[in-house]
Design an enzyme around this catalytic site. Structure first.
Site, PDB file in Angstrom:
ATOM      1  CE  LYS A 162       1.558  52.688  56.407  1.00 19.16           C
ATOM      2  NZ  LYS A 162       0.304  53.403  56.639  1.00 19.16           N
ATOM      3  N   GLY A 213      -3.617  42.986  46.176  1.00 20.30           N
ATOM      4  CA  GLY A 213      -3.704  43.604  44.850  1.00 20.30           C
ATOM      5  C   GLY A 213      -2.352  43.745  44.179  1.00 20.30           C
ATOM      6  NE  ARG A 230     -12.098  42.560  43.273  1.00 21.79           N
ATOM      7  CZ  ARG A 230     -11.785  43.593  44.018  1.00 21.79           C
ATOM      8  NH1 ARG A 230     -12.312  44.779  43.760  1.00 21.79           N
ATOM      9  NH2 ARG A 230     -10.951  43.463  45.027  1.00 21.79           N
ATOM     10  N   GLY A 243      -8.721  42.772  51.380  1.00 27.60           N
ATOM     11  CA  GLY A 243      -8.884  42.913  52.828  1.00 27.60           C
ATOM     12  C   GLY A 243      -9.507  41.694  53.471  1.00 27.60           C
TER      13      GLY A 243
HETATM   14  P1  ADP Z   1      -0.507  44.002  48.600  1.00 29.22           P
HETATM   15  O1  ADP Z   1      -1.431  44.948  47.840  1.00 29.22           O
HETATM   16  O2  ADP Z   1       0.061  42.944  47.692  1.00 29.22           O
HETATM   17  O3  ADP Z   1      -1.142  43.470  49.835  1.00 29.22           O
HETATM   18  P2  ADP Z   1       0.721  46.168  50.037  1.00 29.22           P
HETATM   19  O4  ADP Z   1      -0.395  47.064  49.617  1.00 29.22           O
HETATM   20  O5  ADP Z   1       0.821  45.780  51.460  1.00 29.22           O
HETATM   21  O6  ADP Z   1       0.739  44.876  49.098  1.00 29.22           O
HETATM   22  O7  ADP Z   1       2.101  46.873  49.703  1.00 29.22           O
HETATM   23  C1  ADP Z   1       2.417  47.253  48.408  1.00 29.22           C
HETATM   24  C2  ADP Z   1       3.188  48.536  48.414  1.00 29.22           C
HETATM   25  O8  ADP Z   1       4.371  48.424  49.194  1.00 29.22           O
HETATM   26  C3  ADP Z   1       3.632  48.892  47.007  1.00 29.22           C
HETATM   27  O9  ADP Z   1       3.060  50.133  46.646  1.00 29.22           O
HETATM   28  C4  ADP Z   1       5.155  49.006  47.120  1.00 29.22           C
HETATM   29  O10 ADP Z   1       5.694  50.057  46.378  1.00 29.22           O
HETATM   30  C5  ADP Z   1       5.353  49.234  48.597  1.00 29.22           C
HETATM   31  N1  ADP Z   1       6.697  48.833  49.016  1.00 29.22           N
HETATM   32  C6  ADP Z   1       7.256  47.616  48.961  1.00 29.22           C
HETATM   33  N2  ADP Z   1       8.520  47.639  49.385  1.00 29.22           N
HETATM   34  C7  ADP Z   1       8.786  48.910  49.723  1.00 29.22           C
HETATM   35  C8  ADP Z   1       9.944  49.584  50.238  1.00 29.22           C
HETATM   36  N3  ADP Z   1      11.079  48.914  50.483  1.00 29.22           N
HETATM   37  N4  ADP Z   1       9.832  50.904  50.491  1.00 29.22           N
HETATM   38  C9  ADP Z   1       8.689  51.567  50.260  1.00 29.22           C
HETATM   39  N5  ADP Z   1       7.569  51.001  49.778  1.00 29.22           N
HETATM   40  C10 ADP Z   1       7.614  49.681  49.506  1.00 29.22           C
HETATM   41 MG    MG Z   2      -1.993  47.000  48.198  1.00 31.01          MG
END
Ligand code: ADP
Ligand code: MG
Length: 407
Positions: free
Chosen positions: A204, A358, A42, A381
């Site tokens: 999620k 992230g 950053r 976010g």
């Molecule tokens: P980003 O930070 O890229 O936006 P998220 O924070 O939404 O991504 O999601 C990342 C998390 O989702 C990671 O910690 C990963 O372990 C979890 N994850 C991905 N697939 C699964 C799964 N099938 N079951 C449980 N957790 C999962």
């Molecule tokens: Mg994340």
């Protein structure tokens, strides 16, 4: 072209900053462990704007939040280590103002010659930052002549340093990083080169529901992976075992899939997956097709090789790709193959590729393919809210460019 029509906000390049005091809101919210910065991405991302201001001989006054001190001074969350790191990166001294506002900060700035840099202490040591208190915004504004917001990652919050402060300046604009973010993300929403493929994963559905809704209206193909796929798979009546499902979103999942049909776009879910009892990778695991009831009480933790191949072939034909969220529990090495597979496919796309989130960025960095991505969104976010179609208060507070400069 599309770039010019989208980028309507006044930028630092539209302002006459020569030899003036410029307040630049940056996002220096970096991870610090035992006083050491563990990731300076950053800080590096803010360098183009800071360097630009310095070439114009401005007095550069930088302000950021760090962590969540909740309105109190807190030694662990001082920005002092950031001043040191920034100084190394800029190869010039960076003065550190231990008081964010007030007489002492005023004095340090008055003693600073144009062409030099001052970093103010953590904005969130003051309650007024997050409550957007007018007194605090005004005290910040008293430090400078011109305001520039380059903190895209904080633009979704109406805080004193991102929103309230703009009322106290005649001249305000966005920085170069913010301009790049709005340009890339904005073009995706307004005028993407097609085919436009959105690859959405992560934990999620609920955290990305607005993004999915918004992209269903704009993308040509949605590829779904990660835990969020299971809410859709369950709604389709497939066996999901103990996989993460958001039961309260099954109906939403159904609505999304029916909208996809109406729009006649492709919506792809995993065809195979890695299932296991243990999410830490210590147990046995197996690849199954998603309709195989042999999943039993196990859970799905990664997309399988057929899905990787299928998604990769779709990505190969894309002109625009937006990727947010890993395809599995990629922090565990044995469940990282799906994420690595799609990351490789995204990196190989010759069109515009945008990666946000992230965890997805970490996956790209881990593979060493960062340089193959057109734009890595630092926004977190803020990127999600923007892609979800919401107005960001920190962006809305900056006026559009003057008509004569808008093309
Ligand atoms: P980003 O930070 O890229 O936006 P998220 O924070 O939404 O991504 O999601 C990342 C998390 O989702 C990671 O910690 C990963 O372990 C979890 N994850 C991905 N697939 C699964 C799964 N099938 N079951 C449980 N957790 C999962
Ligand atoms: Mg994340």
């Amino acid at each position: 072209m599309a770039e010019a029509t989208r980028l309507r906000k006044r930028t630092i390049e539209d302002l006459d900053i020569a030899s003036r005091r410029v307040f630049i809101r940056v996002d220096f919210n970096v991870p610090i462990v035992d006083g050491k910065i563990t990731d300076d991405t950053r800080i590096r991302a803010s360098l183009p704007t800071i360097r630009y201001a310095l070439t114009r001989n401005a007095t550069v006054i930088l302000a950021s939040h760090l962590g969540r001190p909740r309105g109190h001074r807190c030694d662990a969350l001082t920005l002092r280590p950031v001043a040191a790191r920034l100084s190394e990166l800029l190869k010039r001294p960076v003065k550190f103002a231990e008081e964010t506002i007030g007489a002492s900060a005023q004095r340090i700035i008055a003693d600073t010659k144009p062409g030099n840099v001052v970093l103010l202490e953590n904005l969130r040591f003051h309650k007024g930052e997050e409550t957007n208190a007018p007194e605090f915004a005004e005290a910040l504004a008293d430090l400078a002549d011109i305001y520039v917001n380059d903190a895209f990652g904080a633009a979704h919050r109406a805080h004193a340093s991102t929103e309230g402060i703009t009322q106290y300046f005649n001249e305000v604009g966005i920085g170069l990083l913010m301009a790049a973010e709005l340009n890339y993300l904005g073009r995706v929403l307004d005028d993407p080169e097609r085919p436009f493929v959105a690859l959405i994963g992560g934990a999620k559905v609920s955290s990305k529901i607005d993004v999915i809704h918004n992209l269903v209206e704009r993308a040509d193909t949605l590829l779904i992976g990660g835990a969020m796929a299971y809410t859709f798979l369950k709604e389709l009546g497939l066996p999901v075992g103990q996989s993460l499902v958001e039961n309260e979103l099954l109906e939403t999942a159904r609505h999304i899939m029916s909208r996809v049909k109406t729009r006649d776009i492709s919506f792809e879910l995993p065809v195979d997956h890695v299932v296991t009892f243990k999410t830490d990778g210590s147990g046995a695991n197996e690849v199954l097709e998603v309709d195989n009831p042999a999943i039993g009480n196990r859970l799905g933790v990664d997309i399988g090789p057929k899905t990787v191949e299928h998604y990769s072939s779709i990505l190969a034909g894309a002109s625009t790709v937006v990727w947010n969220g890993p395809m599995g529990i990629f922090e565990t090495d044995v469940f990282a193959n799906g994420t690595k597979g799609v990351a490789t496919a995204v990196a190989a796309v010759s069109g515009t590729t945008i990666v946000g989130g992230g965890d997805s960025i970490a996956a790209i960095a881990g593979l060493g393919v960062k340089d193959h991505i057109s734009h890595i969104s630092t926004g977190g976010g803020a990127s999600l809210e923007f892609l979800g179609g919401r107005t960001l208060p920190g962006v809305a507070a900056i006026p559009d460019r003057l008509a004569d400069k808008s093309v």
